[in-house]
Design an enzyme around this catalytic site. Structure first.
Site, mmCIF file in Angstrom:
data_model
loop_
_atom_site.group_PDB
_atom_site.id
_atom_site.type_symbol
_atom_site.label_atom_id
_atom_site.label_comp_id
_atom_site.label_asym_id
_atom_site.label_seq_id
_atom_site.Cartn_x
_atom_site.Cartn_y
_atom_site.Cartn_z
ATOM 1 N NE ARG A 81 -2.572 0.600 3.549
ATOM 2 C CZ ARG A 81 -1.999 1.256 4.569
ATOM 3 N NH1 ARG A 81 -1.705 2.533 4.448
ATOM 4 N NH2 ARG A 81 -1.722 0.646 5.697
ATOM 5 C CG ASP A 90 -2.921 20.811 -13.198
ATOM 6 O OD1 ASP A 90 -2.165 20.282 -14.026
ATOM 7 O OD2 ASP A 90 -4.135 20.537 -13.120
ATOM 8 C CE1 TYR A 118 -10.651 17.476 -14.990
ATOM 9 C CE2 TYR A 118 -9.834 17.051 -12.781
ATOM 10 C CZ TYR A 118 -10.506 16.630 -13.904
ATOM 11 O OH TYR A 118 -11.062 15.374 -13.947
ATOM 12 C CE LYS A 120 -6.842 14.424 -18.663
ATOM 13 N NZ LYS A 120 -7.045 13.951 -17.296
#
Length: 385
Positions: free
Chosen positions: A54, A179, A106, A204
């Site tokens: 994890r 970003d 976004y 992307k």
């Protein structure tokens, strides 16, 4: 694993995935490590550094090392999505923190900040981050803990001054996170401009093949805040799976050739479309007519990205009809893949969207420019007939 010496250009580091070779077979493609648990030493320690799947994974580590090298940061984290990456930064903030974010960004993150982050005690001021005075006025020293930028911004492709806004954030005691999904490490390195963290929706351009959902963060300093971000990823179970990390690393090996070609094609299309009789405006930072073109030219070295938007002169219905009539362009959400995509953003984002209703967002792929132009030209003319 072995790595190439320092001093190589990012393009070389990406193409060779830092030059790793598998130690047993000497394969040039590293294996996918899928183990979720690891043997303890006889004294119950984990001296090999791996405890459980994890919080950590070898394939993930390799992917992160490539990304850190591309962004010139000491450490990176890859997560299960771009939203996981962005929200991990916010969740690492202290309770009651104030955030400054762009008005145009976004839409999913904007929606989360407006409607979900408040449940954790966070408040957000949305401002035009192309206006330095507006950013400075929105920042509250001692209370503002994060200034979030997206540049170029989706879907209007405005450009914010990373260096200047980083200084504003730091003067107020805040972290500046950027970003940089559309700019990619090929064209902009926010950490070198003063930002503290750079984020990518790695689904992307970093992946580039529309077959992985992933997010990424790279830090300028390994500090207390970064440790909190790392803990959020671990405790919230946000780590990227090993197979997805393998595919993401595969995509990054061709990052430079893909995005350089896409940016070149996007500029050529923007130049063609800006004079089109059915197009009211072309939004692309590579055009000299763009309001922040000079800043983009200074901040985005070598290209302006593969994203643009057009505003259809006849309005919303003509825009929707244009998207319905294309054949080569694909009507689909997302961006940055090798295939070109078109989308009517306002209808996707819904009520409260800052996106004009006559706008079509274009993600330019790797097809021939003349073919892409002929297809959208035909669709525009048919929609306006």
């Amino acid at each position: 694993m072995t790595a190439k010496p320092n001093g190589l250009q990012p393009r070389t580091l990406a193409a060779q995935a830092l030059g790793w070779e598998e130690s047993e077979t000497h394969a040039v493609v590293t294996p996918i490590h899928v183990a979720t648990t690891f043997i303890r030493d006889p004294d119950n320690q984990y001296r090999n550094g791996f405890v459980y799947g994890r919080p950590d994974n070898q394939t993930v580590r390799q992917c992160e090392a490539v990304l850190a090298a591309l962004e010139e940061g000491p450490e990176a984290l890859v997560l299960g999505s771009g939203m996981s990456a962005a929200t991990a930064v916010v969740m690492a903030l202290p309770a009651g923190a104030h955030i400054v974010a762009p008005t145009v960004m976004y839409w999913a993150l904007r929606n989360w900040l407006m409607n979900d982050a408040v449940a954790y005690g966070y408040t957000t001021s949305f401002v035009d981050t192309t206006d330095l005075a507006a950013v400075k006025a929105a920042v509250v020293p001692g209370k503002t803990k994060l200034v979030w930028l997206e540049t170029p911004s989706n879907p209007l492709w405005t450009v914010s001054d990373i260096a200047a806004i980083s200084e504003i954030a730091h003067a107020a005691g805040a972290v500046c996170a950027v970003d940089s999904t559309v700019a990619t490490p090929v064209f902009t390195r926010p950490l070198a401009l003063g930002a503290d963290i750079v984020m990518h929706a790695a689904t992307k351009y970093l992946n580039g093949h529309s077959d992985v959902v992933a997010g990424a963060l790279v830090t300028r300093e390994v500090n207390e805040f970064w440790a909190k971000v790392r803990r959020v990823r671990s405790m919230h179970g946000q780590i990227l799976g090993p197979f997805e990390a393998f595919l993401l690393m595969r995509g990054m090996r061709t990052l430079h050739v893909r995005v350089e070609a896409q940016a070149k094609a996007a500029l050529a299309l923007a130049e063609k479309l800006k004079g089109h009789a059915m197009v009211a405006d072309v939004l692309y930072p590579g055009l000299a007519s763009h309001p922040q073109h000079a800043l983009a030219a200074r901040q985005m070295q070598g290209g302006f990205g593969g994203m643009m938007s057009i505003r259809v002169k006849a309005g919303e219905q003509a825009a929707v009809s244009t998207a319905a009539r294309v054949e080569l362009w694909k009507r689909a959400t997302s961006l940055g893949g090798v295939e070109s995509l078109i989308e009517h953003r306002a209808s996707i984002e819904g009520a409260g969207s800052p996106c004009p209703t006559d706008l079509l967002r274009l993600s330019v792929g790797l097809e021939a420019v003349d073919d892409l132009y002929a297809d959208i030209d035909r669709a525009l003319r048919a929609a306006n007939a």
